[in-house]
Write a protein that holds these residues in place. Structure first.
Motif, mmCIF file in Angstrom:
data_model
loop_
_atom_site.group_PDB
_atom_site.id
_atom_site.type_symbol
_atom_site.label_atom_id
_atom_site.label_comp_id
_atom_site.label_asym_id
_atom_site.label_seq_id
_atom_site.Cartn_x
_atom_site.Cartn_y
_atom_site.Cartn_z
ATOM 1 N N ALA A 17 0.857 -1.186 0.000
ATOM 2 C CA ALA A 17 0.000 0.000 0.000
ATOM 3 C C ALA A 17 0.890 1.232 0.000
ATOM 4 C CB ALA A 17 -0.919 0.000 1.217
ATOM 5 N N ALA A 18 0.284 2.391 -0.205
ATOM 6 C CA ALA A 18 1.041 3.640 -0.243
ATOM 7 C C ALA A 18 1.791 3.857 1.070
ATOM 8 C CB ALA A 18 0.101 4.801 -0.519
ATOM 9 N N PHE A 19 3.014 4.381 0.974
ATOM 10 C CA PHE A 19 3.801 4.654 2.168
ATOM 11 C C PHE A 19 4.740 5.816 1.914
ATOM 12 C CE2 PHE A 19 6.775 2.236 -0.301
ATOM 13 C CZ PHE A 19 8.027 2.638 0.099
ATOM 14 N N SER A 20 5.217 6.425 3.016
ATOM 15 C CA SER A 20 6.169 7.523 2.982
ATOM 16 C C SER A 20 7.404 7.108 3.764
ATOM 17 C CB SER A 20 5.544 8.778 3.607
ATOM 18 O OG SER A 20 6.528 9.624 4.164
ATOM 19 N N LEU A 21 8.574 7.359 3.210
ATOM 20 C CA LEU A 21 9.814 6.994 3.895
ATOM 21 C C LEU A 21 9.967 7.730 5.222
ATOM 22 C CD1 LEU A 21 12.164 6.903 0.792
ATOM 23 C CD2 LEU A 21 11.564 4.948 2.225
ATOM 24 N N VAL A 22 9.622 9.018 5.249
ATOM 25 C CA VAL A 22 9.784 9.773 6.496
ATOM 26 C C VAL A 22 8.751 9.339 7.534
ATOM 27 C CG1 VAL A 22 8.331 11.776 5.916
ATOM 28 C CG2 VAL A 22 10.280 12.057 7.448
ATOM 29 N N THR A 71 15.133 15.143 -1.699
ATOM 30 C CA THR A 71 13.929 15.376 -2.487
ATOM 31 C C THR A 71 13.945 16.796 -3.047
ATOM 32 O OG1 THR A 71 12.756 16.029 -0.472
ATOM 33 C CG2 THR A 71 12.523 13.733 -1.180
ATOM 34 N N GLY A 72 13.446 16.950 -4.266
ATOM 35 C CA GLY A 72 13.349 18.277 -4.858
ATOM 36 C C GLY A 72 14.540 18.712 -5.675
ATOM 37 N N ALA A 73 15.551 17.856 -5.826
ATOM 38 C CA ALA A 73 16.730 18.195 -6.644
ATOM 39 C C ALA A 73 16.590 17.495 -7.995
ATOM 40 C CB ALA A 73 18.014 17.781 -5.950
ATOM 41 N N ASP A 74 16.147 18.231 -8.992
ATOM 42 C CA ASP A 74 15.883 17.632 -10.298
ATOM 43 C C ASP A 74 17.150 17.150 -10.997
ATOM 44 O OD1 ASP A 74 13.191 18.162 -9.964
ATOM 45 O OD2 ASP A 74 13.293 20.095 -11.007
ATOM 46 N N ASP A 75 18.301 17.741 -10.643
ATOM 47 C CA ASP A 75 19.543 17.383 -11.325
ATOM 48 C C ASP A 75 20.361 16.333 -10.582
ATOM 49 O OD1 ASP A 75 19.992 19.121 -9.242
ATOM 50 O OD2 ASP A 75 21.549 20.277 -10.254
ATOM 51 N N LEU A 76 19.745 15.670 -9.582
ATOM 52 C CA LEU A 76 20.465 14.636 -8.838
ATOM 53 C C LEU A 76 20.712 13.405 -9.709
ATOM 54 C CD1 LEU A 76 21.650 13.675 -6.130
ATOM 55 C CD2 LEU A 76 19.362 12.861 -5.518
ATOM 56 N N VAL A 77 19.749 13.101 -10.577
ATOM 57 C CA VAL A 77 19.870 11.957 -11.485
ATOM 58 C C VAL A 77 19.695 12.459 -12.908
ATOM 59 C CG1 VAL A 77 18.936 9.708 -12.133
ATOM 60 C CG2 VAL A 77 18.944 10.400 -9.728
ATOM 61 N N SER A 78 20.571 12.055 -13.805
ATOM 62 C CA SER A 78 20.512 12.544 -15.174
ATOM 63 C C SER A 78 19.336 11.943 -15.935
ATOM 64 C CB SER A 78 21.817 12.231 -15.907
ATOM 65 O OG SER A 78 21.910 10.842 -16.167
ATOM 66 N N PHE A 128 11.837 -1.810 -7.778
ATOM 67 C CA PHE A 128 10.637 -2.042 -8.576
ATOM 68 C C PHE A 128 9.444 -2.437 -7.718
ATOM 69 C CE2 PHE A 128 14.020 -2.574 -11.804
ATOM 70 C CZ PHE A 128 13.652 -1.517 -12.591
ATOM 71 N N ALA A 129 9.687 -3.079 -6.584
ATOM 72 C CA ALA A 129 8.595 -3.398 -5.667
ATOM 73 C C ALA A 129 8.054 -2.135 -4.995
ATOM 74 C CB ALA A 129 9.074 -4.394 -4.613
ATOM 75 N N ASN A 130 8.935 -1.169 -4.715
ATOM 76 C CA ASN A 130 8.535 0.042 -3.996
ATOM 77 C C ASN A 130 7.915 1.093 -4.900
ATOM 78 O OD1 ASN A 130 9.681 -1.214 -1.823
ATOM 79 N ND2 ASN A 130 11.097 0.408 -1.312
ATOM 80 N N TYR A 131 8.349 1.125 -6.141
ATOM 81 C CA TYR A 131 7.978 2.233 -7.039
ATOM 82 C C TYR A 131 6.480 2.512 -7.092
ATOM 83 C CZ TYR A 131 7.572 5.130 -11.192
ATOM 84 O OH TYR A 131 7.258 6.147 -12.052
ATOM 85 N N PRO A 132 5.599 1.515 -7.223
ATOM 86 C CA PRO A 132 4.165 1.844 -7.341
ATOM 87 C C PRO A 132 3.545 2.370 -6.054
ATOM 88 C CG PRO A 132 4.655 -0.394 -8.124
ATOM 89 C CD PRO A 132 5.844 0.076 -7.360
ATOM 90 N N HIS A 133 4.208 2.170 -4.916
ATOM 91 C CA HIS A 133 3.592 2.480 -3.622
ATOM 92 C C HIS A 133 4.238 3.649 -2.877
ATOM 93 C CE1 HIS A 133 1.445 -1.308 -4.071
ATOM 94 N NE2 HIS A 133 2.599 -1.941 -4.229
ATOM 95 N N ASN A 134 5.464 4.000 -3.241
ATOM 96 C CA ASN A 134 6.190 5.037 -2.504
ATOM 97 C C ASN A 134 5.644 6.423 -2.840
ATOM 98 O OD1 ASN A 134 8.020 6.505 -1.056
ATOM 99 N ND2 ASN A 134 9.762 6.086 -2.381
ATOM 100 N N VAL A 135 5.102 7.095 -1.828
ATOM 101 C CA VAL A 135 4.623 8.470 -1.985
ATOM 102 C C VAL A 135 5.789 9.398 -1.647
ATOM 103 C CG1 VAL A 135 2.975 10.201 -1.203
ATOM 104 C CG2 VAL A 135 2.292 7.791 -1.345
#
Length: 209
Positions: A17-22, A71-78, A128-135
Motif C-alpha cells: 500500500a502507499a507509504f512515505s519513507l519519512v 527530495t526536490g533536486a531535479d539534477d540529482l539523477v541525469s 521495482f517493488a517500492n515504485y508503485p507504492h512510494n509516496v
C-alpha cells in the motif's frame, strides 16, 4: 543505536500500500520511544533523515549525511540515466541494470567488489517493488537553509558527478554544515571507508544538542 531496513530491502517485506519513507522513520522512532536522535543516513536514507529534520526539528539532535539523496533536486539523477534504466527494466535485463548501477555509482572506478555487487543485485527488485507504492516526501532541497542542527555531510569523490555536485550544494545550503570528502569512496562509503563513517557518526553523537 537503531538500524532498520526500508520497505522491500533486507528483512523488511515489500510494500502493498502507499507509504512515505519519512513516516516510516517516524514510526520506527515511535515504536522504540525515541524522543530525539542523531540521524545517520546514506543515499536514500540521507534524504529521509533530512525530511524528518525539517518536519520535526525538535526530534533531531544531529545529522550525518553520507552521499545523501535529497527530495526536490531535479539534477540529482541525469535524464540519460533514467531513460537507460527504464529501457533495461522493460527488457528485464538484470545484468544490464547491475552494470548501469556500477557505472553511475562510481563502482566501476573503484573496481569489482563482491559486497557491492550483492548490494546492487538486492537493490533492483526492491526499487521495482517500492515504485508503485512510494509516496514521495515533500521537496527539501530548497529548504535546507531552515536546518538548525549540527550536520556533517560526507561525499564520495569517486561518486557520480551529479551526486557530487548536489552534495556540494547541499553542504553550502545547510547552515554550519561540515563537508567531508572521502577520497576512496564511490556511492558506498560504508563499504569503502567504514572506519571513517563510524568516526563521523560518533563525532556527531558527541556534538549533538
Amino acid at each position: 543505536m537503531i538500524r532498520y531496513d526500508a520497505r522491500g530491502y533486507g528483512r523488511s517485506p515489500a510494500p502493498t500500500a502507499a507509504f512515505s519513507l519519512v513516516e516510516d522513520l517516524t514510526a520506527v522512532l515511535d515504536h522504540f520511544g525515541v524522543v530525539r536522535a542523531v540521524l545517520a543516513g546514506s543515499s536514500m536514507g540521507g534524504a529521509t533523515a533530512v525530511s524528518l529534520a525539517l518536519r520535526e526539528p525538535a526530534r533531531t539532535a544531529g545529522l550525518v549525511l553520507l552521499v545523501p539523496g535529497i527530495t526536490g533536486a531535479d539534477d540529482l539523477v541525469s535524464v540519460e540515466f533514467m531513460a537507460e534504466m527504464g529501457r533495461l527494466a522493460e527488457a528485464g535485463d538484470e545484468e544490464g541494470l547491475v552494470a548501469l548501477l556500477r557505472r553511475t555509482s562510481g563502482a566501476a572506478v573503484t573496481g569489482p567488489d563482491l559486497e557491492v555487487e550483492a548490494h546492487l543485485r538486492a537493490v533492483i527488485p526492491a526499487w521495482f517493488a517500492n515504485y508503485p507504492h512510494n509516496v514521495p516526501d515533500p521537496p527539501a532541497y530548497d529548504r535546507l537553509g531552515e536546518l538548525d542542527v549540527p550536520c556533517v555531510l560526507a561525499l564520495g569523490e569517486l561518486d557520480q558527478a551529479e551526486v557530487v555536485r548536489v552534495n556540494e550544494t547541499m553542504a553550502r545550503r545547510i547552515p554550519g554544515c561540515r563537508l567531508v570528502r572521502l577520497a576512496r569512496s564511490d556511492h558506498f562509503p560504508t563499504v569503502r571507508e567504514p572506519d571513517a563513517v563510524a568516526d563521523l557518526i560518533l563525532e556527531a553523537c558527541a556534538r549533538a544538542r
